[in-house]
Write a protein that holds these residues in place. Structure first.
Motif, PDB file in Angstrom:
ATOM      1  N   LEU A 182       0.856  -1.187   0.000  1.00 55.28           N
ATOM      2  CA  LEU A 182       0.000   0.000   0.000  1.00 55.28           C
ATOM      3  C   LEU A 182       0.890   1.234   0.000  1.00 55.28           C
ATOM      4  O   LEU A 182       1.811   1.352   0.816  1.00 55.28           O
ATOM      5  N   LYS A 183       0.590   2.144  -0.935  1.00 50.62           N
ATOM      6  CA  LYS A 183       1.355   3.380  -1.040  1.00 50.62           C
ATOM      7  C   LYS A 183       0.382   4.552  -1.054  1.00 50.62           C
ATOM      8  O   LYS A 183      -0.548   4.593  -1.850  1.00 50.62           O
ATOM      9  N   ILE A 184       0.607   5.494  -0.138  1.00 52.33           N
ATOM     10  CA  ILE A 184      -0.270   6.664  -0.016  1.00 52.33           C
ATOM     11  C   ILE A 184       0.582   7.923  -0.093  1.00 52.33           C
ATOM     12  O   ILE A 184       1.611   8.028   0.594  1.00 52.33           O
ATOM     13  N   LYS A 185       0.126   8.857  -0.903  1.00 52.18           N
ATOM     14  CA  LYS A 185       0.864  10.119  -1.054  1.00 52.18           C
ATOM     15  C   LYS A 185      -0.120  11.282  -1.060  1.00 52.18           C
ATOM     16  O   LYS A 185      -1.097  11.288  -1.805  1.00 52.18           O
ATOM     17  N   ASN A 186       0.153  12.256  -0.176  1.00 47.21           N
ATOM     18  CA  ASN A 186      -0.622  13.495  -0.123  1.00 47.21           C
ATOM     19  C   ASN A 186      -2.090  13.238   0.211  1.00 47.21           C
ATOM     20  O   ASN A 186      -3.002  13.755  -0.432  1.00 47.21           O
ATOM     21  N   PHE A 187      -2.321  12.438   1.258  1.00 43.68           N
ATOM     22  CA  PHE A 187      -3.688  12.136   1.670  1.00 43.68           C
ATOM     23  C   PHE A 187      -3.844  12.412   3.165  1.00 43.68           C
ATOM     24  O   PHE A 187      -3.093  11.872   3.998  1.00 43.68           O
ATOM     25  N   ALA A 188      -4.830  13.258   3.492  1.00 46.12           N
ATOM     26  CA  ALA A 188      -5.130  13.599   4.884  1.00 46.12           C
ATOM     27  C   ALA A 188      -3.864  14.094   5.596  1.00 46.12           C
ATOM     28  O   ALA A 188      -3.252  15.064   5.156  1.00 46.12           O
ATOM     29  N   LEU A 189      -3.439  13.410   6.674  1.00 44.94           N
ATOM     30  CA  LEU A 189      -2.233  13.810   7.416  1.00 44.94           C
ATOM     31  C   LEU A 189      -0.974  13.138   6.883  1.00 44.94           C
ATOM     32  O   LEU A 189       0.114  13.372   7.421  1.00 44.94           O
ATOM     33  N   ILE A 190      -1.134  12.326   5.848  1.00 43.65           N
ATOM     34  CA  ILE A 190       0.004  11.568   5.326  1.00 43.65           C
ATOM     35  C   ILE A 190       0.601  12.296   4.126  1.00 43.65           C
ATOM     36  O   ILE A 190      -0.076  12.496   3.115  1.00 43.65           O
TER      37      ILE A 190
END
Length: 275
Positions: free
Chosen positions: A5-13
């Motif tokens: 799983l890769k998350i970028k520029n989402f909510a506090l992440i």
């Protein structure tokens, strides 16, 4: 199974990557640590509605990417139905642009949110403490029973056979439709043929009809020339040669418009020569 799983520029992440191996993985933390944000990002990549307020930096796009190992899920027929490239390690990516537009990809192929939601139903289950209603759904119960009974191969064979049956049925229906159209066309052709037989067509009829048609469309011209010809023949004035010349000219115009006046033109021409 979710493998990455890769998350970028989402909510506090701002940016995060997590890998998951086989077995059970627990993520713990106190309130506000970001556990729900991970689930929110995962829900986003599975087709949930996007919200611009969830962007960490509103000037940059948000990207959530999840990798799934689906080799034992028997999802090849579903991928074919959705017109997607099947890969055992399937990558699903969701992008939210600063302008508010949303894009989704499955193995780098653009897909609609409807297709993504349909696929996500088979990739992962997200349960909450009150999420027990699924246990009462017959589809879910069949999935559990098939998984326990290891029915992946019989299901795959059945889906393949069903797909072939639908293709053959579609081909049959098309052939049946073509046959009905051919019968209707043949019936119309036969009707037109019988109507032509009733007309008792003969050689030269077309030329005769064209001659009559030509005479009818020039009826005013014919009436005018005939009237003037009759007036000249009834006239008692001198100058017979001039009158014959005019009559021959009028008869020539009549003969050009209708073949039935050809004899009249020939007679006037002969009289003019004799005069």
């Amino acid at each position: 199974m979710l493998t990455h799983l890769k998350i970028k520029n989402f909510a506090l992440i701002e940016e995060l990557e997590a890998s998951f191996s086989s077995g059970m993985t627990c993520i713990t933390g106190e309130t506000g640590a970001g556990k729900s944000i991970l689930l929110g990002g995962l829900s986003l990549v599975l087709g949930k509605r996007a919200d611009l307020s969830s962007l960490f930096n509103p000037t940059q796009k948000c990207v959530v990417e999840a990798s799934f190992n689906i080799c034992s899920y028997a999802l090849r027929p579903l991928f074919e139905d959705l017109d997607l490239d099947y890969e055992e390690e399937t990558v699903v990516r969701r992008e939210i642009l600063p302008q508010g537009k949303s894009r989704a990809f499955v193995n780098d192929t653009p897909v609609t949110l409807a297709a993504l939601e349909e696929l996500s139903r088979y990739l992962i289950d997200i349960h909450s403490q009150n999420d027990t209603a699924t246990l009462l759904e017959s589809d879910y119960q069949f999935q559990v029973l098939d998984a326990l009974a290891k029915n992946q191969k019989p299901l795959s064979d059945y889906q393949h056979t069903l797909s072939e049956y639908k293709a053959v049925k579609k081909s049959y229906q098309q052939l049946k439709l073509d046959s009905e159209k051919a019968k209707a066309s043949a019936s119309l052709d036969d009707f037109l043929y019988q109507e032509l037989l009733k007309l008792n067509l003969k050689e030269g009829l077309q030329e005769d009809l064209e001659s009559r048609h030509n005479a009818l469309i020039h009826v005013d011209f014919l009436q005018s020339n005939l009237a003037e010809s009759i007036q000249l023949m009834d006239s008692e004035s001198l100058g017979l040669v001039d009158q014959l010349l005019r009559l021959r000219s009028l008869a020539s115009g009549l003969a050009q418009k209708s073949g039935q006046f050809s004899t009249l033109y020939e007679r006037f021409s002969a009289l003019f020569v004799e005069a």
